[in-house]
Design an enzyme around this catalytic site. Structure first.
Site, PDB file in Angstrom:
ATOM      1  N   TYR A  82     -17.499  15.408 -15.661  1.00 49.27           N
ATOM      2  CA  TYR A  82     -17.735  14.021 -15.237  1.00 49.27           C
ATOM      3  C   TYR A  82     -18.962  14.095 -14.150  1.00 49.27           C
ATOM      4  CZ  TYR A  82     -17.658   9.124 -14.015  1.00 49.27           C
ATOM      5  OH  TYR A  82     -18.191   7.725 -13.698  1.00 49.27           O
TER       6      TYR A  82
ATOM      7  N   ASP B 200      -8.353  17.556 -15.342  1.00 50.41           N
ATOM      8  CA  ASP B 200      -8.714  16.173 -15.386  1.00 50.41           C
ATOM      9  C   ASP B 200      -8.599  16.033 -16.914  1.00 50.41           C
ATOM     10  OD1 ASP B 200     -10.247  13.844 -16.140  1.00 50.41           O
ATOM     11  OD2 ASP B 200     -11.344  13.927 -14.761  1.00 50.41           O
TER      12      ASP B 200
ATOM     13  N   LYS C 201      -9.282   4.627 -19.120  1.00 53.38           N
ATOM     14  CA  LYS C 201      -9.902   5.056 -20.232  1.00 53.38           C
ATOM     15  C   LYS C 201      -8.940   4.754 -21.305  1.00 53.38           C
ATOM     16  CE  LYS C 201     -13.672   5.933 -18.409  1.00 53.38           C
ATOM     17  NZ  LYS C 201     -13.516   6.454 -16.929  1.00 53.38           N
TER      18      LYS C 201
ATOM     19  N   ARG D 216       0.802  -1.206   0.075  1.00 52.30           N
ATOM     20  CA  ARG D 216       0.125  -0.007   0.106  1.00 52.30           C
ATOM     21  C   ARG D 216       0.976   1.257   0.108  1.00 52.30           C
ATOM     22  NH1 ARG D 216      -1.815   2.198   4.464  1.00 52.30           N
ATOM     23  NH2 ARG D 216      -2.123   0.202   5.550  1.00 52.30           N
TER      24      ARG D 216
END
Ligand code: PLP
Length: 392
Positions: free
Chosen positions: A110, A182, A207, A57
């Site tokens: 978005y 973004d 994407k 992590r």
């Protein structure tokens, strides 16, 4: 050697041969923990005086290899991978925010980003003002004394609104705010927001970076210092770490990003031109068309084409749009974007259904709007599918 082209960077960056085996493809390291040699070196690792992995992590070789590739593609000092695009969006917005701070955000966003800002940030005492970030005066009026972040999506969901990143960054910096972009729709192949003055660039790596629709991930790139803070806050403390397997899949996708992006953007421009000339279509939004309101800015700040997304309204409104939606055979009826397959979406009833209707209309999303994410199939096959779908 001269500065390598993004096509070369995409293949090579972050992919040094594995020192243990010499493997030229980065190995997939799934281990959650890493062995220490003795007490002194264990303590040194934890104290940060010795480099090395401790716990996945906090850092993992496969994830770091993907991060180096994206940092290189974005021309950034560093990058941080996260579990999803939304984890990246949330981490990048909140990393430096405190209760009482103010955010200015693009009116076109978005929908999940918009929902997170509306419903979640308000619970922690952070106020958001939406502005048409394509209009510099609107941004100037929205910025307040305690504005910490200007959040821009460009090209923006779903009508590809273009924001002038350089102009917004100059304005925001002069008023003491940072700028995060973004850039998911552009991918690092078509746009480098940091070179235009942004402080952070954010991607849903699900994407175009992935390209094959088989992994969910996010990535943020920026300065070493910003990425260190983001890793501590959004990855180590909040736990939104990317899985090593996802990083491996995404790095493999990223190596062919330039090839895919070039093909998809060339096809998208051709389809956008044909749709614009077609009497069955009322309106087309594509930043590569001179009719797009953001065309001139897009020409300045995007490169190697204008991306894979087109929005359009079929003449006859919702019913005509739904008829096309039901009829396509090659094009897939699916959300998401940036895939090798061409995907068709009806934003008002799907991706943007959670947006209040008035906010939807302000973002230019009419009920009949369709969004096409162009893949890498042959342009004539795609045109023939759309053409047949549009026939009465
Ligand atoms: N940003 C943009 C522009 C998006 O289109 C999406 C998803 O569609 C996201 C962020 C969120 O990404 P993810 O689905 O990987 O969480």
């Amino acid at each position: 050697m001269t500065k390598p082209h993004p096509a070369t960077v995409a293949v090579h960056a972050g992919d040094e041969p594995d020192p243990a085996t010499g493997a030229i493809e980065p190995p997939l390291v799934l281990s959650s923990a890493y062995a220490f040699e003795d007490a002194a070196r264990t303590a040194a690792r934890f104290a940060g005086t010795e480099e090395g992995f401790i716990y996945t992590r906090w850092g993992n070789p496969t994830v770091e290899s993907f991060e180096r590739k994206i940092a290189a593609l974005e021309g950034a000092e560093a990058a941080v991978a996260l579990a999803s695009g939304m984890a990246a969006v949330h981490g990048a917005i909140t990393v430096d925010l405190r209760a009482g701070d103010h955010v200015v955000a693009s009116a076109s966003l978005y929908a999940e980003t918009a929902r997170m800002m509306r419903d979640r940030l308000s619970r922690f005492g952070i106020e958001v003002t939406y502005a048409d970030t394509a209009d510099l005066d609107a941004v100037g009026s929205a910025v307040r004394e305690h504005t910490r972040v200007v959040w821009v999506e460009t090209p923006a969901n779903p009508v590809l609104t273009i924001t002038d990143i350089r102009a917004v960054a100059e304005l925001a910096h002069a008023r003491g705010a940072s700028v995060a972009v973004d850039s998911t729709f552009a991918t690092p192949y078509h746009q480098q927001p940091l070179a235009l003055g942004a402080d952070l660039v954010v991607h849903s790596a699900t994407k175009g970076i992935c390209g094959h629709g088989d992994a969910i991930g996010g990535v943020v790139a920026g300065s070493i210092d910003a990425c260190r803070r983001l890793r501590a806050d959004a990855v180590r403390a909040s736990g939104a770490a990317m899985s090593p397997f996802t990083a491996w899949v995404l790095a493999r996708g990223a190596r062919t990003l330039p090839l895919r992006a070039e093909r998809a953007s060339t096809t998208a421009l051709e389809l956008a031109r044909r749709l614009e000339a077609d009497p069955r279509i009322d309106r087309v939004w594509y930043p590569g068309l001179s009719s797009h309101p953001g065309h001139e800015v897009a020409r300045r700040q995007m490169r190697n084409g204008f991306g894979a997304l087109i929005a359009f309204e079929v003449r006859g409104g919702v019913e005509a749009g739904q008829r096309l939606y039901d009829r396509v055979r090659l094009v897939a009826r699916a959300v998401s974007l940036g895939d090798v397959r061409t995907l068709l979406t009806h934003p008002a009833s799907t991706t943007h259904v959670s947006m209040p209707p008035e906010q939807r209309r302000a973002a230019g999303i009419s009920d009949g709007l369709m969004r096409l994410s162009v893949g890498i199939e042959h342009v004539e096959d795609l045109w023939s599918d759309l053409d047949e779908g549009l026939c009465r």
